[in-house]
Design an enzyme around this catalytic site. Structure first.
Site, short mmCIF file in Angstrom:
data_model
loop_
_atom_site.label_atom_id
_atom_site.label_comp_id
_atom_site.label_asym_id
_atom_site.label_seq_id
_atom_site.Cartn_x
_atom_site.Cartn_y
_atom_site.Cartn_z
N HIS A 122 -1.11 4.84 -9.86
CA HIS A 122 -0.46 3.80 -9.04
C HIS A 122 -0.48 2.51 -9.87
O HIS A 122 -1.40 2.30 -10.67
CB HIS A 122 -1.28 3.66 -7.76
CG HIS A 122 -0.69 2.79 -6.70
ND1 HIS A 122 -0.76 1.42 -6.74
CD2 HIS A 122 -0.04 3.11 -5.55
CE1 HIS A 122 -0.20 0.93 -5.65
NE2 HIS A 122 0.27 1.92 -4.92
N ASP A 199 -9.99 6.15 -8.71
CA ASP A 199 -9.20 5.59 -7.62
C ASP A 199 -9.14 6.63 -6.50
O ASP A 199 -8.47 7.65 -6.64
CB ASP A 199 -7.79 5.25 -8.16
CG ASP A 199 -6.83 4.80 -7.05
OD1 ASP A 199 -7.19 4.90 -5.87
OD2 ASP A 199 -5.72 4.35 -7.41
N GLN A 202 -6.20 8.03 -2.28
CA GLN A 202 -5.55 9.18 -1.65
C GLN A 202 -6.50 10.36 -1.46
O GLN A 202 -6.07 11.43 -1.01
CB GLN A 202 -4.34 9.63 -2.49
CG GLN A 202 -3.25 8.58 -2.60
CD GLN A 202 -2.56 8.27 -1.28
OE1 GLN A 202 -2.69 9.02 -0.30
NE2 GLN A 202 -1.84 7.16 -1.23
N LYS A 225 -5.97 3.44 4.68
CA LYS A 225 -5.45 4.80 4.43
C LYS A 225 -6.36 5.85 5.07
O LYS A 225 -6.02 7.03 5.09
CB LYS A 225 -5.33 5.04 2.93
CG LYS A 225 -4.22 4.18 2.30
CD LYS A 225 -3.96 4.60 0.87
CE LYS A 225 -3.22 3.55 0.09
NZ LYS A 225 -1.77 3.58 0.31
N CYS A 363 5.31 2.82 -6.18
CA CYS A 363 4.39 2.03 -7.02
C CYS A 363 3.86 2.87 -8.18
O CYS A 363 2.67 2.78 -8.54
CB CYS A 363 3.23 1.45 -6.23
SG CYS A 363 3.76 0.27 -5.00
N1 PLP Z 1 -4.01 3.81 -5.61
C1 PLP Z 1 -3.33 4.80 -5.04
C2 PLP Z 1 -3.42 6.18 -5.61
C3 PLP Z 1 -2.55 4.54 -3.91
O1 PLP Z 1 -1.86 5.52 -3.34
C4 PLP Z 1 -2.49 3.22 -3.41
C5 PLP Z 1 -1.63 2.90 -2.24
O2 PLP Z 1 -0.63 3.52 -2.00
C6 PLP Z 1 -3.23 2.23 -4.04
C7 PLP Z 1 -3.98 2.55 -5.14
C8 PLP Z 1 -3.23 0.82 -3.55
O3 PLP Z 1 -3.87 0.74 -2.31
P1 PLP Z 1 -3.90 -0.66 -1.53
O4 PLP Z 1 -2.51 -1.15 -1.46
O5 PLP Z 1 -4.47 -0.29 -0.19
O6 PLP Z 1 -4.80 -1.58 -2.29
#
Ligand code: PLP
Length: 405
Positions: A122, A199, A202, A225, A363
């Site tokens: 992401h 990270d 997900q 999430k 993203c």
């Molecule tokens: N990393 C991953 C794999 C994600 O799917 C997301 C959000 O879609 C994020 C990071 C960013 O999360 P946040 O916007 O809650 O900080």
């Protein structure tokens, strides 16, 4: 397993009608809906225990402080961290990664040093490193994937050099659904003396995560999430690593003492929590974690796997369907395109049928580039979704396909 209809009653929004159609909410990778308990916790927090925490000697402040610290212990237990000192509350995954990127680069990296990321990250796990690259001259190396959407571990091994300082990799891809073999990747990094950030945005909502078993130095996720509120998230870090890193932001609570000559910093985890924290959000997040624990992470994973299998088979029957991400181990995410129908058109027309999916680059523009597409349609599932909803979704996709001839 569990009673999905009973679970759905915990989520009032699922009863909504959209353009007079029953809502089919398949945008769970972007954010999940909230069970009643979580919303009630926010309301009762503001009505009953609202006072700024940590600095107060009065009853309400002490009650709010205890609730916030109990929430930290709930997160600790949920992740199986050794100590609640290892749990830092942040605004979410993005802020957690920015914190580590900034503090880690300041403390541990200089020009020419390398961070390994993967092609399926992401933007939240790419751009913070690029900002540090511009500041410190550090270099990003990228793990490629194969045609199924699995990371190439042979190439990963080859990326390590004596300059490698950190691996930062997603546990589950938000586009492909790939569940990366992070435990193996962490072991490979550790054999080379390199720490790892995972990270978990997900993964935490869908599979049991045990940070001691994984042994990552840092593990991050977002509250919203995992059925919790927006604006709160978590950075787990091994105590010895968090101790080594400098603060990310300055302000109240993160100090031990301040004078114009010299300021000393607070102990963990407060060193990383400058300013008034979201002490209502932390308590609601803890409620969300207890909620998913009551359902059972193993049952959640098994049910969502069944939904994914069903949806993949059903969508595969639609003429011209291309599904992105065929990893052997996949989370409940289905990215696809139908013929040459633009992802935007598909998303907007499904919306008119009450079906919420996400469209675009998710993203993850470098991943889109690797896939050779500008964007995809993404349906992502939760334990409150049903096979009937998947049928409605596939019927909607089929209807849109026919409209485009
Ligand atoms: N990393 C991953 C794999 C994600 O799917 C997301 C959000 O879609 C994020 C990071 C960013 O999360 P946040 O916007 O809650 O900080």
């Amino acid at each position: 397993m569990f009673d999905v209809q009973a679970i759905r009653r915990d989520f009032p929004i699922l009863d909504h009608k959209i353009y007079d159609k029953s809502l089919v909410y398949l945008d769970n990778a972007a954010t999940t809906q909230k069970p009643r308990e979580v919303v009630e916790k926010i309301e009762s927090g503001y009505y009953n225990v609202n006072a700024n925490i940590h600095r107060g000697v009065h009853f309400l402040s002490m009650a709010a402080t205890e609730a916030h610290e109990e929430a930290r212990r709930t997160v600790q237990r949920f992740l199986n961290a050794r100590s609640s000192n290892e749990i830092v509350f942040t605004r979410g995954t993005t802020e957690s990664i920015n914190l580590i990127a900034s503090s880690f680069a300041d403390a541990c990296m200089s020009a020419g040093d390398e961070v390994i990321v993967s092609v399926m990250e992401h933007h939240s796990n790419i751009v913070p490193w690029q900002i540090q690259a511009a500041r410190h001259g550090i270099v990003l190396k990228v793990i490629p994937m194969d045609e199924k959407g699995e990371l190439r571990l042979d190439a990963y091994r080859e990326l390590f050099t004596e300059k490698t300082c950190l691996v930062a990799v997603t546990h589950v891809s938000n586009v492909l659904g790939t569940v990366n073999p992070v435990k193996e990747m962490i072991t490979l990094a550790h054999e080379r003396g390199v720490p790892v950030l995972v990270d978990g945005a997900q993964s935490v909502p869908h599979i049991k995560v045990d940070v001691q078993d994984l042994d990552a130095e840092f593990y991050v996720f977002s509250g919203h999430k995992v059925y919790g509120p927006t604006g709160i998230g978590v950075l787990y870090g091994k105590e010895e690593w968090l101790d080594r890193l400098p603060p990310y932001q300055g302000g109240g609570e993160m100090i031990a003492s301040v004078s114009f000559e010299k300021t000393t910093f607070n102990e963990l985890p407060f060193k990383f929590e400058a300013g008034t924290p979201d002490y209502i959000g932390s308590v609601a997040l803890a409620e969300a974690l207890r909620y998913v624990e009551r359902i059972g992470m193993d049952d959640i994973a098994a049910y969502e796997e069944e939904l994914l299998r069903y949806a993949t088979a059903r969508l595969g029957e639609v003429e011209g369907a291309r599904i992105f991400g065929q990893a052997a181990h996949k989370g409940a995410v289905l990215s696809f395109l139908i013929g040459d129908i633009h992802h935007y058109d598909m998303g907007m027309l499904l919306d008119r049928l009450g079906i919420a999916v996400r469209t675009g680059h998710h993203c993850a523009q470098p991943l889109m580039h690797a896939l050779g597409v500008e964007g995809t349609v993404r349906a992502s599932f939760s334990f409150y979704n049903t096979k009937e909803e998947i049928d409605a979704f596939v019927a909607g996709v089929e209807r849109v396909r026919k409209m485009f001839g």
